[in-house]
Design an enzyme around this catalytic site. Structure first.
Site, short mmCIF file in Angstrom:
data_model
loop_
_atom_site.label_atom_id
_atom_site.label_comp_id
_atom_site.label_asym_id
_atom_site.label_seq_id
_atom_site.Cartn_x
_atom_site.Cartn_y
_atom_site.Cartn_z
N MET A 65 102.21 53.21 2.16
CA MET A 65 101.28 52.57 2.99
C MET A 65 101.59 52.24 4.78
SD MET A 65 100.33 48.61 2.35
CE MET A 65 101.71 47.57 2.93
N LEU A 123 100.41 53.29 -4.60
CA LEU A 123 101.26 53.30 -3.87
C LEU A 123 100.99 52.21 -3.23
CD1 LEU A 123 103.83 54.31 -2.88
CD2 LEU A 123 102.56 56.48 -1.99
N SER A 124 101.70 51.39 -2.25
CA SER A 124 101.66 50.85 -0.61
C SER A 124 100.49 49.77 -0.65
CB SER A 124 102.00 51.91 0.64
OG SER A 124 102.03 50.93 1.11
N ALA A 125 99.52 50.07 -0.06
CA ALA A 125 98.16 49.59 0.10
C ALA A 125 97.23 49.35 -0.96
CB ALA A 125 97.37 50.20 1.04
#
Length: 494
Positions: free
Chosen positions: A1, A158-160
């Site tokens: 992200m 994942l991430s965002a």
């Protein structure tokens, strides 16, 4: 992200800290590309709903997908695409092996300049709104068109995409049975652009109860069951700091009503430490996976071993196959979700005993130990009879419906689903049409329409009637019974 970016444009008034972090990140990223050229079996799906979040839907359905298979929703990170997540995450490999469908939502630069999901924006990540509502519409589409089991829908990101995963679990615990947050943020960590970068580098110093309150406030009045949550984090992640994994653990253990001391801890491949937090029945409810020395990305482990998966690429890091361990935690390998407990067997002898233009009657053999039964139509639960018969009503004439039945024990735990049977309603008997003019709110209240994601849809035809409020008025024509169409231009009852 990548650092959070405003939904449509980077605001010139964004804080100096956010712009500084953005500049450092942009030097190492490339713009997201369309996923139209996705490899293999990844297919774009259009017309999945009103799509208030302006997302694109991609899906992978293995050949020979069984009825009532689980569904996984996999959310990419910033600057990534559905195609990249499909290619590198390992989810298609286990979809083939274990038999489930995968939906890959995609946001684009039209929503966010770095193609990040809006995990920090209340207009996008809350119940019934924006991107979150679009994702749930994709789930509804999969249940209707792939026969996905509505009791076994999971979301990972994942991430965002991880931040959005946590928000989806909080806003829709009635939709998702489990989640997996990789290098992500706790649910509702930020509710504005300005607050987002602070979450990435170090979330608020809140107690577990305060973190848990953010989940409980996302769907007021909901009391469970809660999703089982896996949390993946690299110890050397300097984009989304490891403190977020701690906050996620505190948040979801509090929601489950369990402590923050692990029930067990073990060591896995890739310098990974797994900590397990059991529920009151002794089954894992929350698991954390701390990958020593790993930076920002999704853990993968390319290879042909049973516990290997994925491909190494930008933000897909060669350490451990997180997809395998997440899938086992959810029970996608055929085990019990959460890793323990006994389930009641599937009811035998499920049979369609009769149909009319608007009804379908079912019967099945009794299951010892069953307190009731759960009847699912097209992957969605429609009834909980205590008897071994059920008649479904309000159906559409000349339509095929898929049914399964599960036995439910005294604790409310549903067992294995039965073999699927199909009931096709007759073509109707000439019942005169009925016309009703009312607001969208009144149509829903009267049972002529239903709501999804803040919008109203006519029962039977599923035509979009607009927003769920008292300001929009439509005329609905009912013919046959239980099947409604919009008839604003004129409604005849002959």
């Amino acid at each position: 992200m990548r650092p959070p970016i405003l939904r449509r444009l980077i605001r010139r008034v964004a804080s100096t800290a956010v712009l500084g972090l953005l500049a450092a990140t942009l030097s190492t990223t490339t713009a997201a590309q369309p996923a139209a050229a996705a490899a293999g079996g990844l297919q774009q799906v259009t017309g999945f709903g009103s799509n208030p979040g302006n997302l694109q839907m991609y899906a992978y359905t293995p050949a020979g997908l069984p009825a009532n298979a689980p569904l996984v929703v996999a959310l990419h990170g910033c600057t990534q695409t559905a195609s990249a997540y499909y290619t590198n995450s390992g989810w298609p490999e286990f979809a083939d092996k274990w038999g489930f469908a995968v939906v890959f939502p995609q946001t684009t630069s039209a929503n966010n300049s770095l193609s990040c999901f809006g995990w920090f924006d209340p207009a996008e990540d809350t119940r019934g709104k924006g991107e979150a509502a679009s994702v749930v519409q994709m789930v509804d589409y999969a249940k209707q068109n792939y026969g996905s089991d509505g009791r076994r829908v999971y979301v990972t990101g994942l991430s965002a995409g991880g931040g959005m995963t946590a928000d989806l679990l909080a806003a829709y615990p009635d939709v998702f049975a489990g989640g997996s947050v990789a290098s992500g943020l706790p649910a509702q960590c930020a509710t504005s652009q300005a607050a987002a970068s602070g979450c990435q580098t170090g979330p608020q110093k809140l107690t577990p109860a305060q973190w848990g309150d953010k989940v409980r406030a996302a769907y007021p009045g909901y009391t469970g069951p809660w999703p089982r949550v896996a949390i993946w984090q690299g110890t050397s992640d300097y984009t989304v700091y490891p403190a977020n994994a701690t906050a996620l653990r505190d948040q979801w253990t509090d929601v489950w009503g369990i402590g923050q001391t692990p029930s067990s801890t073990d060591t896995l491949p890739g310098n990974t430490t797994r900590s397990v937090y059991d529920d009151a029945s002794g089954n894992p409810a929350v698991e954390t996976y701390s990958v020593s020395g790993m930076g920002h990305g999704l853990p993968v482990s390319p290879g042909t071993g049973d516990q290997q998966c994925g491909k190494t690429a930008a933000y897909f890091l060669n350490t451990i196959c997180s997809t395998y361990y997440t899938g086992v935690f959810w029970g996608l390998d055929g085990g019990t979700p959460g890793g323990g407990g006994d389930q009641l067997p599937a009811p035998a002898g499920v049979t369609v005993t009769g149909t009319t233009d608007t009804t379908a009657a079912l019967s099945w053999n009794a299951v010892e130990g069953a307190a009731s039964y759960a009847v699912h139509r097209n992957g969605t639960k429609v009834a909980s009879p205590t008897a071994t018969t059920y008649t479904d009503t309000g159906l559409t004439a000349g339509t095929a419906y898929r049914y399964t039945v599960s036995a439910v024990d005294a604790a409310g735990t549903a067992g294995t689903a039965s073999v699927q049977v199909t009931a096709t309603t007759t073509t109707g008997g000439g019942t005169p049409a009925k016309c009703s003019t009312a607001t969208n709110y009144a149509h829903v209240t009267a049972g002529r329409a239903h709501t999804t994601g803040g919008y109203v849809y006519a029962n039977g035809s599923n035509q979009n009637m607009g927003l769920y409020n008292v300001f929009v008025t439509h005329t609905l024509k009912e013919s046959p019974t239980g099947y409604f169409v919009i008839a604003d231009s004129g409604c005849t009852t002959g």
